[in-house]
Scaffold this motif. Structure first.
Motif, PDB file in Angstrom:
ATOM      1  N   ASN A  13       0.856  -1.177   0.000  1.00 58.22           N
ATOM      2  CA  ASN A  13       0.000   0.000   0.000  1.00 58.22           C
ATOM      3  C   ASN A  13       0.896   1.232   0.000  1.00 58.22           C
ATOM      4  O   ASN A  13       1.939   1.256   0.665  1.00 58.22           O
ATOM      5  N   LEU A  14       0.489   2.255  -0.733  1.00 55.78           N
ATOM      6  CA  LEU A  14       1.307   3.462  -0.815  1.00 55.78           C
ATOM      7  C   LEU A  14       1.405   4.196   0.516  1.00 55.78           C
ATOM      8  O   LEU A  14       2.225   5.096   0.668  1.00 55.78           O
ATOM      9  N   LYS A  15       0.573   3.799   1.499  1.00 59.09           N
ATOM     10  CA  LYS A  15       0.665   4.403   2.825  1.00 59.09           C
ATOM     11  C   LYS A  15       1.862   3.858   3.609  1.00 59.09           C
ATOM     12  O   LYS A  15       2.238   4.424   4.633  1.00 59.09           O
ATOM     13  N   TRP A  16       2.445   2.747   3.138  1.00 58.73           N
ATOM     14  CA  TRP A  16       3.576   2.127   3.838  1.00 58.73           C
ATOM     15  C   TRP A  16       4.887   2.613   3.244  1.00 58.73           C
ATOM     16  O   TRP A  16       5.031   2.697   2.021  1.00 58.73           O
ATOM     17  N   ASP A  17       5.864   2.899   4.119  1.00 56.59           N
ATOM     18  CA  ASP A  17       7.161   3.375   3.639  1.00 56.59           C
ATOM     19  C   ASP A  17       8.051   2.247   3.116  1.00 56.59           C
ATOM     20  O   ASP A  17       9.152   2.482   2.652  1.00 56.59           O
ATOM     21  N   ARG A  18       7.567   0.996   3.204  1.00 54.71           N
ATOM     22  CA  ARG A  18       8.284  -0.193   2.725  1.00 54.71           C
ATOM     23  C   ARG A  18       9.587  -0.437   3.479  1.00 54.71           C
ATOM     24  O   ARG A  18      10.463  -1.152   3.015  1.00 54.71           O
ATOM     25  N   THR A  19       9.727   0.173   4.638  1.00 56.48           N
ATOM     26  CA  THR A  19      10.923   0.016   5.457  1.00 56.48           C
ATOM     27  C   THR A  19      10.566  -0.437   6.867  1.00 56.48           C
ATOM     28  O   THR A  19      11.131  -1.399   7.379  1.00 56.48           O
ATOM     29  N   THR A  20       9.620   0.244   7.495  1.00 54.76           N
ATOM     30  CA  THR A  20       9.257  -0.031   8.884  1.00 54.76           C
ATOM     31  C   THR A  20       8.361  -1.262   8.954  1.00 54.76           C
ATOM     32  O   THR A  20       7.190  -1.208   8.572  1.00 54.76           O
ATOM     33  N   MET A  21       8.904  -2.373   9.448  1.00 53.37           N
ATOM     34  CA  MET A  21       8.171  -3.634   9.404  1.00 53.37           C
ATOM     35  C   MET A  21       6.935  -3.613  10.305  1.00 53.37           C
ATOM     36  O   MET A  21       5.918  -4.234   9.992  1.00 53.37           O
ATOM     37  N   ASP A  22       6.994  -2.886  11.416  1.00 57.03           N
ATOM     38  CA  ASP A  22       5.819  -2.792  12.289  1.00 57.03           C
ATOM     39  C   ASP A  22       4.654  -2.101  11.596  1.00 57.03           C
ATOM     40  O   ASP A  22       3.501  -2.265  11.989  1.00 57.03           O
ATOM     41  N   ALA A  23       4.961  -1.310  10.566  1.00 56.03           N
ATOM     42  CA  ALA A  23       3.916  -0.574   9.846  1.00 56.03           C
ATOM     43  C   ALA A  23       3.563  -1.245   8.521  1.00 56.03           C
ATOM     44  O   ALA A  23       2.902  -0.639   7.676  1.00 56.03           O
ATOM     45  N   LEU A  24       3.970  -2.502   8.316  1.00 51.66           N
ATOM     46  CA  LEU A  24       3.713  -3.206   7.058  1.00 51.66           C
ATOM     47  C   LEU A  24       2.244  -3.098   6.664  1.00 51.66           C
ATOM     48  O   LEU A  24       1.343  -3.310   7.476  1.00 51.66           O
ATOM     49  N   TYR A  25       2.017  -2.758   5.384  1.00 55.28           N
ATOM     50  CA  TYR A  25       0.660  -2.580   4.867  1.00 55.28           C
ATOM     51  C   TYR A  25       0.672  -2.965   3.393  1.00 55.28           C
ATOM     52  O   TYR A  25       1.298  -2.297   2.569  1.00 55.28           O
ATOM     53  N   LEU A  26       0.001  -4.060   3.064  1.00 59.01           N
ATOM     54  CA  LEU A  26      -0.083  -4.546   1.691  1.00 59.01           C
ATOM     55  C   LEU A  26      -1.547  -4.589   1.252  1.00 59.01           C
ATOM     56  O   LEU A  26      -2.455  -4.608   2.077  1.00 59.01           O
TER      57      LEU A  26
END
Length: 310
Positions: free
Chosen positions: A173-186
């Motif tokens: 998801n474009l809301k995810w920075d693709r770095t912070t694993m705790d914030a993973l959003y697909l």
């Protein structure tokens, strides 16, 4: 580099008009402006700390805080305001999204608004929502078809099952920075076009939904250092666009209203409710469902406000 420079050039043309909304909990800001005399929306969000980078965390206090000032203290408690060093690759200060040209629908969606809880009967779905969904298909979701046909974002695909009926594309998801694993959003976007929302699901879809869920879990746990029990797999009702898609987040990620009551339904719960329905032709089209709806939305203004008269 040309693409990045072009994107930056576009953003630098943004001329501020007014604040649409700000969220103090999510540390986000929604701004209305113009670019080349057309409406544009800039969304600026504070990024999360990259706690997976041990070296960065070790140096966080020692080298990342550039300036600090005490606000107050009480016994063992001390409060400060600080300026932190930022790094575009490892410690960016914010994530910026740009919508341009923005429509009135975009402006209404991101503006501050009151919300209503709607209890939608099957009759209300058929008379209000179903006709509205038809207006939201076609060109309104061309960007979805662009993803499915690999015209855009092909380099971001995490996994794909190419079967036109049973398959889907899984991508960040474009809301995810693709770095912070705790914030993973697909997001998993299905290839089939006969399911717009859970309202189109019936008992015959159970094997397909179970297969999609298994593939999602396998793809995510193979690609990222997460286990099945660390994943939240759910759908929205109402969804933000009417082509069936599934949200996948780390359970540690606080997505606010996106995972709240009146919005998110776990995919396992969707499957269970279908299994409990009486006959093969049963489905969510015959169910009563509740959801929250913003007063700025076209669906409220031209539909449910006429039913829910104050």
């Amino acid at each position: 580099m040309k693409e990045k420079e072009g994107s930056l050039g576009l953003f630098q043309q943004f001329k501020f008009v007014r604040v649409l909304h700000h969220d103090t909990r999510a540390k986000s800001l929604y701004l209305l402006g113009t670019i080349q005399s057309q409406d544009a929306i800039a969304i600026i969000e504070k990024t999360a700390f990259n706690v997976q980078d041990d070296l960065l965390m070790n140096n966080l206090v020692a080298s990342s805080i550039e300036d600090i000032r005490m606000l107050d203290k009480n016994d063992v408690y001390h409060w400060y305001m600080a300026v932190m060093k930022e790094d575009l690759e490892k410690l960016p200060g914010a994530k910026v999204s740009l919508i341009w040209p923005a429509t009135q629908t975009h402006i209404d969606k991101y503006g501050k608004q009151r919300h209503r809880m709607i209890t939608e009967t099957p009759e209300m779905y058929r008379s209000v929502l179903a006709p509205y969904i038809e207006t939201m298909k076609g060109d309104r979701i061309q960007w979805v078809y662009n993803i499915l046909s690999h015209k855009v974002e092909a380099d971001r695909i995490v996994y794909e099952n190419t079967d036109p009926v049973n398959g889907f594309i899984l991508l960040p998801n474009l809301k995810w920075d693709r770095t912070t694993m705790d914030a993973l959003y697909l997001i998993a976007i299905v290839h089939r076009r006969d399911v717009a929302s859970i309202r189109d699901l019936s008992k015959k879809h159970i094997p397909w939904l179970k297969s999609v869920q298994r593939e999602i879990v396998q793809a995510v746990t193979t690609t990222y250092p997460l286990t099945e029990t660390q994943l939240r797999i759910y759908v929205h009702y109402l969804p933000s666009y009417y082509h069936f898609h599934i949200h996948v987040t780390n359970v540690e990620h606080d997505a606010g209203d996106s995972t709240g009551i009146g919005k998110a339904i776990m995919l396992t719960d969707v499957i269970s409710r279908l299994e409990e329905m009486s006959d093969e032709h049963s489905g969510f089209a015959k169910s009563t469902l509740s959801f929250f709806l913003g007063e700025n939305s076209e669906l409220w203004k031209n539909g449910y406000s006429k039913i829910y008269k104050d």
